[in-house]
Design an enzyme around this catalytic site. Structure first.
Site, mmCIF file in Angstrom:
data_model
loop_
_atom_site.group_PDB
_atom_site.id
_atom_site.type_symbol
_atom_site.label_atom_id
_atom_site.label_comp_id
_atom_site.label_asym_id
_atom_site.label_seq_id
_atom_site.Cartn_x
_atom_site.Cartn_y
_atom_site.Cartn_z
ATOM 1 N N GLY A 155 -20.245 -5.819 -25.123
ATOM 2 C CA GLY A 155 -20.003 -4.538 -23.028
ATOM 3 C C GLY A 155 -21.292 -3.887 -22.653
ATOM 4 N N CYS A 156 -21.487 -2.976 -22.219
ATOM 5 C CA CYS A 156 -22.290 -2.223 -21.600
ATOM 6 C C CYS A 156 -22.500 -0.959 -22.542
ATOM 7 C CB CYS A 156 -22.729 -1.653 -20.665
ATOM 8 S SG CYS A 156 -20.889 -1.412 -19.701
ATOM 9 N N TYR A 157 -21.504 0.182 -22.910
ATOM 10 C CA TYR A 157 -21.497 1.327 -23.685
ATOM 11 C C TYR A 157 -21.892 0.933 -24.989
ATOM 12 C CZ TYR A 157 -20.005 3.967 -19.308
ATOM 13 O OH TYR A 157 -19.331 4.355 -18.089
ATOM 14 N N ALA A 160 -25.703 0.077 -25.505
ATOM 15 C CA ALA A 160 -26.734 1.260 -25.693
ATOM 16 C C ALA A 160 -26.229 2.212 -27.151
ATOM 17 C CB ALA A 160 -26.360 2.253 -24.067
#
Length: 335
Positions: A155-157, A160
């Site tokens: 996922g994106c979060y 990061a």
């Protein structure tokens, strides 16, 4: 050239995939598909994404019986940019025919069936594939990615957050018993193309959501090997994630040790940039990079990580995984 199929090409991440595949020297864009009942079926890709008029004018094909037959008999790999439960249904069909699957949904990211009923709202029926799937955090899991047929793109979060925290965790620098605190903001494209009041132009505002129940919190904890406290926010801009992370260091950890942990982790990995100054959304938007910087005071550390949620947080990381799987340089077609 590898015949590459994208299922779910009408969405934002699917559109980024199409552009990246089109520009990749070793991939051929073999088909752009949407669900058989989609209102976008038979429309030109560029009619939905006008920035690619004249460059990507292929039709969006329905994933009907004929479409499945064409993919199963002629494709070399499949990218799924579909809903989680749709990916869970489709992936086994492609895998059964020997096709590598790169899944951008959350359907195979966590090796725990209960996780899916709790956080994704469906019952996961395929424990075997959960065990077989490789987590596609490209800088950290290349051996597993290369060996697997099913790659679960993070996922994106989590991308990061994990890129910022894993060097510290691996080096044993985080204080025992400390839960890193992740305060992250994402642009509205992270919510997808479907219309909603809170992401409409006149309504969107910087606001927290998903407190204590966001599905990316257990994904981060699972792959970090450590519990975290995660608070996401909706930002009033289009694309990009900025994560500010607070970490207590173990007693006696020096700034030099922190520096060395990051330098060792990302040496020779050009898509993670250790910037030396706090990163920004502007610096990563529409790029495949993750920018990271940090500052220490006493035993407290602030780490800031920035990515484009549609690229490093989705499509370009999927391209990294394809490159790793097929033995290309990981940055091929990206920089």
């Amino acid at each position: 050239m590898l015949n590459t199929v994208i299922v779910g090409a009408s969405g934002y991440a699917g559109a980024e995939l199409a552009a990246l595949v089109q520009n990749h020297p070793q991939l051929k864009l073999f088909g752009l598909y949407v669900s058989a009942g989609s209102q976008d079926a038979h429309k030109r890709f560029s009619s939905l994404h006008p920035q690619w008029v004249g460059a990507l004018d292929q039709p969006l094909l329905p994933l009907d019986e004929d479409g499945m037959t064409r993919i199963l008999t002629q494709a070399d790999l499949v990218l799924l940019a579909t809903a989680h439960e749709v990916s869970a249904e489709l992936a086994p069909k492609f895998l059964a025919k020997g096709l590598p699957v790169f899944d951008l949904s959350g359907a195979f990211r966590v090796k725990d069936q209960q996780f899916y009923s709790s956080f994704y709202g469906f019952t996961h029926e395929n424990e075997q594939l959960l065990e077989q799937a490789a987590y596609g955090l490209a800088e950290w899991n290349s051996d597993a990615i290369a060996a697997a047929q099913l790659i679960a793109v993070p996922g994106c979060y989590p991308t990061a957050s994990l890129c910022a925290l894993k060097p510290l965790q691996q080096a044993g620098l985080i204080a025992e018993g400390w839960q890193p605190i992740i305060n992250a903001v994402s642009g509205v494209s992270g919510a997808g193309r479907k219309a909603a009041i809170n992401t409409s132009f006149c309504e969107v505002s910087l606001s927290p959501y998903g407190t204590f129940n966001h599905r990316h919190q257990p994904e981060i904890s699972h792959h970090l090997g450590k519990e975290v406290l995660f608070q996401p926010h909706l930002g009033n801009y289009v694309r990009g994630i900025l994560a500010t992370i607070y970490v207590q260091m173990a007693d006696g950890v020096t700034p030099t040790q922190v520096d060395q942990a990051f330098l060792k982790a990302y040496e020779g990995k050009p898509l993670v940039r250790l910037t030396g100054q706090m990163p920004s959304i502007r610096g990563v938007a529409s790029t495949p990079y993750c920018d990271i910087a940090w500052q220490q005071q006493g035993n407290m550390l602030v780490v800031v990580s920035a990515i484009d949620n549609l690229l490093k947080g989705a499509a370009s990381q999927a391209m990294q995984c394809i490159n790793i799987k097929f033995g290309f340089d990981p940055a091929t077609g990206l920089i």
